[in-house]
Design an enzyme around this catalytic site. Structure first.
Site, short mmCIF file in Angstrom:
data_model
loop_
_atom_site.label_atom_id
_atom_site.label_comp_id
_atom_site.label_asym_id
_atom_site.label_seq_id
_atom_site.Cartn_x
_atom_site.Cartn_y
_atom_site.Cartn_z
CB CYS A 48 41.13 33.56 37.82
SG CYS A 48 39.46 33.87 38.35
N1 LIG Z 1 35.71 38.08 38.87
C1 LIG Z 1 35.90 37.01 38.12
O1 LIG Z 1 36.17 37.13 36.93
C2 LIG Z 1 35.77 35.61 38.69
C3 LIG Z 1 35.74 34.53 37.80
C4 LIG Z 1 35.62 33.25 38.30
C5 LIG Z 1 35.55 33.05 39.69
N2 LIG Z 1 35.60 34.12 40.55
C6 LIG Z 1 35.50 33.84 41.99
O2 LIG Z 1 34.23 34.28 42.45
C7 LIG Z 1 34.35 34.76 43.80
C8 LIG Z 1 33.84 36.20 43.89
O3 LIG Z 1 34.72 37.02 43.13
P1 LIG Z 1 34.34 38.47 42.64
O4 LIG Z 1 35.34 38.85 41.59
O5 LIG Z 1 32.88 38.58 42.33
O6 LIG Z 1 34.64 39.32 43.99
P2 LIG Z 1 34.26 40.86 44.25
O7 LIG Z 1 35.25 41.34 45.24
O8 LIG Z 1 34.05 41.58 42.96
O9 LIG Z 1 32.81 40.78 44.93
C9 LIG Z 1 32.55 40.14 46.14
C10 LIG Z 1 31.52 40.96 46.90
O10 LIG Z 1 31.13 40.20 48.05
C11 LIG Z 1 30.90 41.10 49.12
N3 LIG Z 1 30.93 40.33 50.36
C12 LIG Z 1 31.99 39.75 50.98
N4 LIG Z 1 31.59 39.06 52.06
C13 LIG Z 1 30.24 39.19 52.13
C14 LIG Z 1 29.25 38.70 53.02
N5 LIG Z 1 29.56 37.91 54.05
N6 LIG Z 1 27.95 39.04 52.81
C15 LIG Z 1 27.63 39.83 51.75
N7 LIG Z 1 28.53 40.31 50.86
C16 LIG Z 1 29.82 39.99 51.04
C17 LIG Z 1 31.99 42.14 48.95
O11 LIG Z 1 31.62 43.35 49.60
C18 LIG Z 1 32.05 42.28 47.42
O12 LIG Z 1 31.20 43.31 46.96
C19 LIG Z 1 35.82 34.58 44.19
O13 LIG Z 1 35.97 33.35 44.83
C20 LIG Z 1 36.51 34.57 42.85
O14 LIG Z 1 37.74 33.87 42.91
C21 LIG Z 1 35.71 35.39 40.08
#
Ligand SMILES: NC(=O)c1ccc[n+]([C@@H]2O[C@H](COP(=O)([O-])OP(=O)(O)OC[C@H]3O[C@@H](n4cnc5c(N)ncnc54)[C@H](O)[C@@H]3O)[C@@H](O)[C@H]2O)c1
Length: 420
Positions: A259
């Protein structure tokens, strides 16, 4: 209660899906990765903050993981939590968001609420996500409802989770905002409607840019404070006694995670692409924070030099290679560029991290194993560098250790402890 599909079962999507299931929504976690789907349905969590008890409780309430997008056909609400990594030009790579949006468009029924949670630049929901999910046939605001709601999850935070972290929502129309507010209010204590989707998108980037800039401020101050013989940590403690108008940020070895080092550049990229000029605060913060691991390397070199030792051949132990304390996530960890620099200088680098058993720093082809005998390794080291103050570490033992220690977190005070 609604039929809900949460697309993406990672750090963000899984906690959200389980929380919605807990209050009685009928939730499917749609996930591309079939191994993750199988494991979740067997009650095995791949996310550190989600224990098996929480998962099995949600499974007993009807939560199910699936790789079949046909579940969207029954959904009243679809929430998108897919990754938005840094793209080639400095903006987010929206490939996964666009993929998920096309999947929704193929299956969505009229009346569904579609919410984007993935972090992105202001304008994405109105210009990209909304038009794809609505296609040519559905009108946003009457046939289909589209909103953005930024995710604020803080991995490892035991005080604030999905339920008690206020949630911002902003729709493409007022009706979209109202629908999204009502949905989140069913399982989150405080929901905050923003004016539109773009203000909700901007709120997320403002939060992360605020942290980035303030961390850069103290990371720059720590350098000249040393030269001016000022204990910056003590000055920050003193300033933090002001009951209004100040928030304490601490210097460190650099910013990590997906982030803080990444999201602010989505905003600067957008400003540059749309308006042609630079968002200078972000660019400066990036420059300072990216230089922080190099500054730590120079501190290491100077401490060894004062001890009549060269970096080449020195045995250096890094403690904590995750990007923050008490979690295993290593994405963008400042330990990686630090290790790269030390290895290039000929040091023997070892590490310990209770959460990371194997580590391959970005840009190297070497894989390291976490040392098993921490006390023994500390005794054998020329210098110990505390990178993350995991609760696991016994700080008072480190204060008394018979070895030089560089404390990048400002938590130690022993005689042989050096600050940044
Ligand atoms: N992890 C954090 O702390 C956090 C905090 C705030 C915001 N975010 C934002 O949230 C979003 C998600 O982040 P995350 O950390 O959960 O990512 P992540 O990589 O942990 O999880 C994303 C999941 O989505 C799946 N995926 C991708 N494309 C897909 C599709 N078309 N259909 C179904 N599944 C699909 C992937 O296989 C993966 O398991 C990002 O934009 C990130 O910047 C994350």
């Amino acid at each position: 209660m609604n039929t809900v599909v949460v697309i993406g079962q990672g750090y963000v999507g899984l906690p959200m899906a389980l929380r919605a299931a807990q209050v009685g929504h009928s939730v499917t976690g749609l996930e591309l990765n079939e191994t993750v789907v199988e494991n979740l349905n067997r009650g095995v969590s791949h996310i550190g903050d989600i224990g098996e008890a929480e998962l099995s409780n949600a499974l007993s309430k009807g939560y199910i993981a699936s790789a079949d997008p046909a579940c969207i056909e029954r959904a009243d609400v679809v929430v998108v939590c897919v990754p938005t990594p840094l793209g080639a030009g400095g903006g987010p790579d929206l490939g996964a968001v666009e993929n998920a949006a096309h999947t929704i468009a193929r299956h969505v029924k009229s009346g569904t609420l579609c919410i984007l949670e993935s972090t992105t630049y202001p304008g994405t929901t109105e210009e990209i996500f909304g038009p794809i999910v609505a296609g040519n046939d559905l009108e946003i605001g009457s046939d289909l409802f589209v909103a953005f709601s930024p995710e604020r999850i803080d991995p490892g935070n035991e005080q604030y989770g999905v339920k008690n972290t206020p949630k911002v929502v902003g729709g493409i129309t007022d009706a979209c905002t109202a629908k999204a507010r009502d949905f989140y209010q069913s399982f989150i204590d405080t929901v905050v409607p923003a004016k539109r989707a773009r203000e909700a998108e901007m709120a997320k980037l403002l939060e992360n840019t605020f942290r980035h800039v303030n961390i850069a401020l103290v990371n720059e101050m720590v350098r000249f404070s040393r030269e001016l013989d000022i204990d910056l940590g003590n000055a920050i403690d003193a300033a933090a006694t002001k009951p209004f108008g100040f928030m304490a940020f601490r210097p460190g070895p650099g910013v990590g995670g997906h982030c803080i080092p990444v999201d602010p550049s989505y905003l600067s990229h957008r400003v540059k692409a749309k308006l042609g000029y630079a968002f200078r605060m972000v660019e400066l913060a990036e420059e300072i924070n990216q230089a922080a691991p190099g500054y730590v390397a120079n501190r290491i070199r100077n401490i060894l030099n004062d001890d009549s030792k060269a970096v080449r051949g020195a045995r250096i132990l890094l403690l904590g290679v995750a990007y923050k304390a008490n979690i295993a996530d290593q994405r963008e960890s400042p330990a990686d560029p630090l290790a790269l620099r030390l290895l290039a200088w000929g040091a023997t680098v070892r590490y310990h991290d209770p959460y990371v058993s194997q580590w391959r720093p970005r840009g190297t082809d070497q894989t390291f194993d976490s040392v098993t005998d921490l006390d023994g390794e500390m005794r054998e080291s020329d210098l110990v560098v505390l990178m993350q103050a995991h609760d696991y570490y016994d700080l008072s033992a480190m204060n008394d250790a018979d070895v030089e220690v560089l404390d990048t977190r400002g938590v130690l005070e022993g005689k042989r402890v050096h600050g940044l």
